[in-house]
Design a protein around this motif. Structure first.
Motif, PDB file in Angstrom:
ATOM      1  N   GLU A  73       0.824  -1.169   0.027  1.00  0.00           N
ATOM      2  CA  GLU A  73       0.025   0.094  -0.197  1.00  0.00           C
ATOM      3  C   GLU A  73       0.893   1.176   0.213  1.00  0.00           C
ATOM      4  N   ALA A  74       0.379   2.189  -0.757  1.00  0.00           N
ATOM      5  CA  ALA A  74       1.374   3.390  -0.903  1.00  0.00           C
ATOM      6  C   ALA A  74       0.470   4.784  -0.895  1.00  0.00           C
ATOM      7  N   THR A  75       1.143   5.776  -0.585  1.00  0.00           N
ATOM      8  CA  THR A  75       0.645   7.086  -0.788  1.00  0.00           C
ATOM      9  C   THR A  75       1.546   7.607  -1.858  1.00  0.00           C
ATOM     10  N   GLN A  76       0.682   8.610  -2.530  1.00  0.00           N
ATOM     11  CA  GLN A  76       1.565   9.297  -3.752  1.00  0.00           C
ATOM     12  C   GLN A  76       1.542  10.674  -3.328  1.00  0.00           C
ATOM     13  N   GLU A  77       2.487  11.289  -4.042  1.00  0.00           N
ATOM     14  CA  GLU A  77       2.609  12.722  -3.915  1.00  0.00           C
ATOM     15  C   GLU A  77       1.312  13.479  -4.336  1.00  0.00           C
ATOM     16  N   PRO A  82      -4.525   6.200   0.417  1.00  0.00           N
ATOM     17  CA  PRO A  82      -3.530   5.017   0.027  1.00  0.00           C
ATOM     18  C   PRO A  82      -4.146   4.314  -1.118  1.00  0.00           C
ATOM     19  N   VAL A  83      -3.336   3.758  -1.932  1.00  0.00           N
ATOM     20  CA  VAL A  83      -3.489   2.996  -3.296  1.00  0.00           C
ATOM     21  C   VAL A  83      -2.782   1.770  -2.737  1.00  0.00           C
ATOM     22  N   THR A  84      -3.278   0.743  -3.546  1.00  0.00           N
ATOM     23  CA  THR A  84      -2.764  -0.657  -3.437  1.00  0.00           C
ATOM     24  C   THR A  84      -2.110  -0.776  -4.633  1.00  0.00           C
ATOM     25  N   ILE A  85      -0.680  -1.365  -4.338  1.00  0.00           N
ATOM     26  CA  ILE A  85       0.264  -1.274  -5.348  1.00  0.00           C
ATOM     27  C   ILE A  85       0.512  -2.757  -5.659  1.00  0.00           C
ATOM     28  N   PRO A  86       0.148  -3.283  -7.034  1.00  0.00           N
ATOM     29  CA  PRO A  86       0.359  -4.703  -7.260  1.00  0.00           C
ATOM     30  C   PRO A  86       1.831  -5.124  -7.329  1.00  0.00           C
ATOM     31  N   PHE A  87       2.069  -6.564  -6.991  1.00  0.00           N
ATOM     32  CA  PHE A  87       3.204  -7.144  -7.023  1.00  0.00           C
ATOM     33  C   PHE A  87       3.639  -7.444  -8.388  1.00  0.00           C
ATOM     34  N   ASP A 126       4.738   8.081 -15.483  1.00  0.00           N
ATOM     35  CA  ASP A 126       3.753   9.062 -15.854  1.00  0.00           C
ATOM     36  C   ASP A 126       2.904   9.169 -14.095  1.00  0.00           C
ATOM     37  N   GLU A 127       2.927   8.357 -13.329  1.00  0.00           N
ATOM     38  CA  GLU A 127       2.368   8.342 -12.117  1.00  0.00           C
ATOM     39  C   GLU A 127       3.012   9.251 -11.160  1.00  0.00           C
ATOM     40  N   PRO A 128       2.228   9.726 -10.285  1.00  0.00           N
ATOM     41  CA  PRO A 128       2.758  10.650  -9.087  1.00  0.00           C
ATOM     42  C   PRO A 128       3.996   9.717  -8.383  1.00  0.00           C
ATOM     43  N   PRO A 129       5.048  10.437  -7.878  1.00  0.00           N
ATOM     44  CA  PRO A 129       5.828   9.677  -7.114  1.00  0.00           C
ATOM     45  C   PRO A 129       5.255   9.189  -5.693  1.00  0.00           C
ATOM     46  N   LEU A 130       5.829   8.219  -5.223  1.00  0.00           N
ATOM     47  CA  LEU A 130       5.394   7.528  -3.893  1.00  0.00           C
ATOM     48  C   LEU A 130       5.871   8.474  -2.547  1.00  0.00           C
TER      49      LEU A 130
END
Length: 163
Positions: A73-77, A82-87, A126-130
């Motif tokens: 799980e991560a937060t982005q700038e 929180p967003v789930t990040i797949p393996f 292209d995605e916001p930094p974690l």
């Protein structure tokens, strides 16, 4: 109906001894497989599967207990949501079982998660930094071998990304 005619007897050739070269390559191949298996077991890695450990399938589960599903799980700038990040190699460059087998080391030194952050940002520019990355588990309650209700998300270790 007529009975079928008897079959002629097979020629009984005596067994031949294996040539030294045939024996040598078979023994050599067996030794290589044994060494790879030993390395996979000692280092608890799935890199050499099927010759090594498969961490994700190596444990029996109580059909009336709980089952943990490791997650990221991560937060982005720019967001606290929180967003789930797949393996996977296309997401964070590593498989779930690799994180599970290294969990003790990650808990001891959460900065090890920076490698996953770097891989994520390299693979998804292209995605916001974690801003943070958490290794978590979704804990399922099991009844008769199946999940009952939604899982409980439990944070195991969090890495705040230095900027």
């Amino acid at each position: 109906m007529r009975p079928s005619p008897p079959r002629p007897p097979r020629s009984a050739e005596p067994a031949r001894a294996m040539r030294p070269a045939s024996l040598a390559w078979r023994l050599g191949l067996s030794a290589v497989v044994a060494v790879i298996l030993l390395i996979g077991q000692v280092h608890h890695t799935d890199e050499y599967f099927p010759f090594g450990a498969v961490a994700m399938f190596a444990q029996a589960r109580d059909p009336e207990g709980t089952a943990d599903d490791t997650c990221l799980e991560a937060t982005q700038e720019g967001s606290d949501e929180p967003v789930t990040i797949p393996f996977g190699r296309g997401s964070v460059g590593i498989q779930r079982s690799d994180v599970e087998s290294s969990l003790a080391a990650i808990r001891a030194d959460p900065s090890r998660l920076q490698a996953l952050v770097d891989a994520r940002e390299r693979l998804h520019p292209d995605e916001p930094p974690l801003t943070s990355l958490t290794v978590c588990v979704d804990r399922y309650t099991m009844r008769r071998g199946g999940p009952v209700g939604p899982p409980e998300r439990i944070a195991l270790v969090t890495w705040e990304v230095p900027r």
